[in-house]
Design a protein around this motif. Structure first.
Motif, short mmCIF file in Angstrom:
data_model
loop_
_atom_site.label_atom_id
_atom_site.label_comp_id
_atom_site.label_asym_id
_atom_site.label_seq_id
_atom_site.Cartn_x
_atom_site.Cartn_y
_atom_site.Cartn_z
N ASN A 13 76.63 -2.57 40.51
CA ASN A 13 76.43 -1.15 40.19
C ASN A 13 77.40 -0.25 40.94
OD1 ASN A 13 75.16 0.99 38.86
ND2 ASN A 13 73.74 1.32 40.55
N THR A 14 78.63 -0.74 41.18
CA THR A 14 79.58 0.09 41.92
C THR A 14 80.08 1.26 41.08
OG1 THR A 14 81.39 -1.34 41.23
CG2 THR A 14 80.36 -1.83 43.36
N ASN A 15 80.27 1.04 39.78
CA ASN A 15 80.67 2.11 38.85
C ASN A 15 81.97 2.78 39.28
OD1 ASN A 15 80.26 3.55 36.48
ND2 ASN A 15 79.31 5.25 37.55
N LEU A 16 82.87 2.02 39.90
CA LEU A 16 84.14 2.59 40.33
C LEU A 16 85.20 2.38 39.26
CD1 LEU A 16 84.30 1.34 44.04
CD2 LEU A 16 83.94 3.69 43.28
N ILE A 17 86.13 3.32 39.15
CA ILE A 17 87.31 3.13 38.31
C ILE A 17 88.20 2.12 39.04
CG2 ILE A 17 89.34 4.24 37.30
CD1 ILE A 17 87.75 6.87 37.29
N TYR A 67 87.90 6.84 30.95
CA TYR A 67 87.09 7.41 32.04
C TYR A 67 86.99 8.93 31.95
CZ TYR A 67 87.85 2.72 33.80
OH TYR A 67 87.89 1.34 33.91
N ALA A 68 87.19 9.48 30.77
CA ALA A 68 87.15 10.94 30.57
C ALA A 68 85.87 11.52 31.15
CB ALA A 68 87.25 11.27 29.09
N ARG A 69 86.03 12.66 31.81
CA ARG A 69 84.96 13.46 32.44
C ARG A 69 84.47 12.89 33.78
NH1 ARG A 69 83.77 13.58 27.13
NH2 ARG A 69 82.09 12.07 27.27
N ARG A 70 85.01 11.74 34.19
CA ARG A 70 84.66 11.23 35.52
C ARG A 70 85.34 12.11 36.56
NH1 ARG A 70 83.44 5.60 35.46
NH2 ARG A 70 83.60 5.61 37.73
N LYS A 71 84.64 12.33 37.66
CA LYS A 71 85.18 13.18 38.73
C LYS A 71 85.48 12.34 39.97
CE LYS A 71 82.74 17.38 37.23
NZ LYS A 71 83.95 18.08 36.76
N ILE A 72 86.61 12.65 40.59
CA ILE A 72 87.03 11.97 41.82
C ILE A 72 87.27 13.04 42.87
CG2 ILE A 72 88.82 10.51 42.86
CD1 ILE A 72 89.34 9.49 39.95
N PHE A 73 86.65 12.86 44.02
CA PHE A 73 86.75 13.87 45.08
C PHE A 73 87.68 13.37 46.19
CE2 PHE A 73 82.75 14.38 42.88
CZ PHE A 73 82.75 15.74 42.59
N THR A 74 88.72 14.14 46.45
CA THR A 74 89.71 13.75 47.45
C THR A 74 90.15 14.99 48.23
OG1 THR A 74 90.55 11.91 46.10
CG2 THR A 74 92.03 12.78 47.80
N LEU A 75 90.26 14.85 49.54
CA LEU A 75 90.76 15.94 50.38
C LEU A 75 92.28 15.86 50.46
CD1 LEU A 75 88.21 15.76 53.36
CD2 LEU A 75 87.99 16.96 51.17
N ILE A 76 92.92 17.01 50.34
CA ILE A 76 94.37 17.10 50.48
C ILE A 76 94.65 17.74 51.84
CG2 ILE A 76 96.50 18.05 49.52
CD1 ILE A 76 95.05 18.21 46.81
N GLY A 77 95.20 16.97 52.75
CA GLY A 77 95.37 17.44 54.12
C GLY A 77 96.40 18.53 54.26
#
Length: 202
Positions: A13-17, A67-77
């Motif tokens: 159930n990781t559900n990762l791209i 993977y349309a509409r999937r959201k990925i959260f990443t910080l840009i330093g």
């Protein structure tokens, strides 16, 4: 159908791209309200964390495909009190995003290409669409999560296929005053990193 006594063959159930997936994404910056005009950080886009680190809180939404509409959260330093590495990684990611969104080869050093890699402020990045290479990192709990660490530029053989329609070059309205941006760079007015003070707009 698997046994209801043995779940070793149940789907994870990781559900990762999957790592290495190329996808067209749209960046939404979640504003943190932190400004430092001396660094060129205006508009309330930056966030200052409890450690003193400053970053853009990026929400990347896959716009099309599997993977349309999937959201990925990443910080840009933007800045870290530990040294310049995080800010340099952030600058590298933004350079790649601009190259990807505006159809510029990373090797192109023409005046037009250099102009396309300049921004007037973080508002120019909010809503930008580009091709991202999906990666896998870990969250604060040590669990796997998708991240975006790099963008795919026209140098990549799959760029045109993933991008679909031709990239839209910046209009004069999006990048109205390259001379002004160059002037600001020369004055070091938009320099976030503590060492060498490179300009975020250049």
């Amino acid at each position: 159908m698997g046994s209801w006594n043995d779940f070793n063959d149940a789907q994870s159930n990781t559900n990762l791209i999957p790592k290495g997936t190329l996808a067209k994404v749209r960046l939404t910056i979640r504003p943190g309200g932190f400004d430092d005009p001396s660094q060129g950080w205006t508009g309330g886009y930056a966030t200052r964390g409890s450690t003193g680190a400053v970053y853009l809180n990026g929400e990347f939404t896959v716009t099309e495909g599997q993977y349309a509409r999937r959201k990925i959260f990443t910080l840009i330093g933007l800045y870290s009190p530990k040294g310049p590495d995080w800010a340099n990684m952030g600058r590298s990611l933004v350079r790649g995003m601009l190259n990807s969104a505006r159809g510029i080869s990373d090797k192109d050093m023409s005046a037009e290409a250099q102009a396309a890699r300049r921004i007037n402020g973080f508002a120019d990045l909010d809503g930008i669409e580009f091709i991202a290479r999906i990666d896998i990192g870990t969250d604060t709990n040590g669990d796997d999560k998708n991240e975006i660490r790099s963008a795919v530029t026209p140098d990549h053989r799959d760029y045109a296929q993933v991008m679909g329609a031709a990239p839209i070059p910046p209009t004069p309205a999006q990048a109205p005053n390259f001379a002004s941006a160059a002037h600001q760079t020369a004055n070091g007015a938009q320099a976030p990193a503590p060492h060498g003070r490179p300009s975020w707009a250049d």
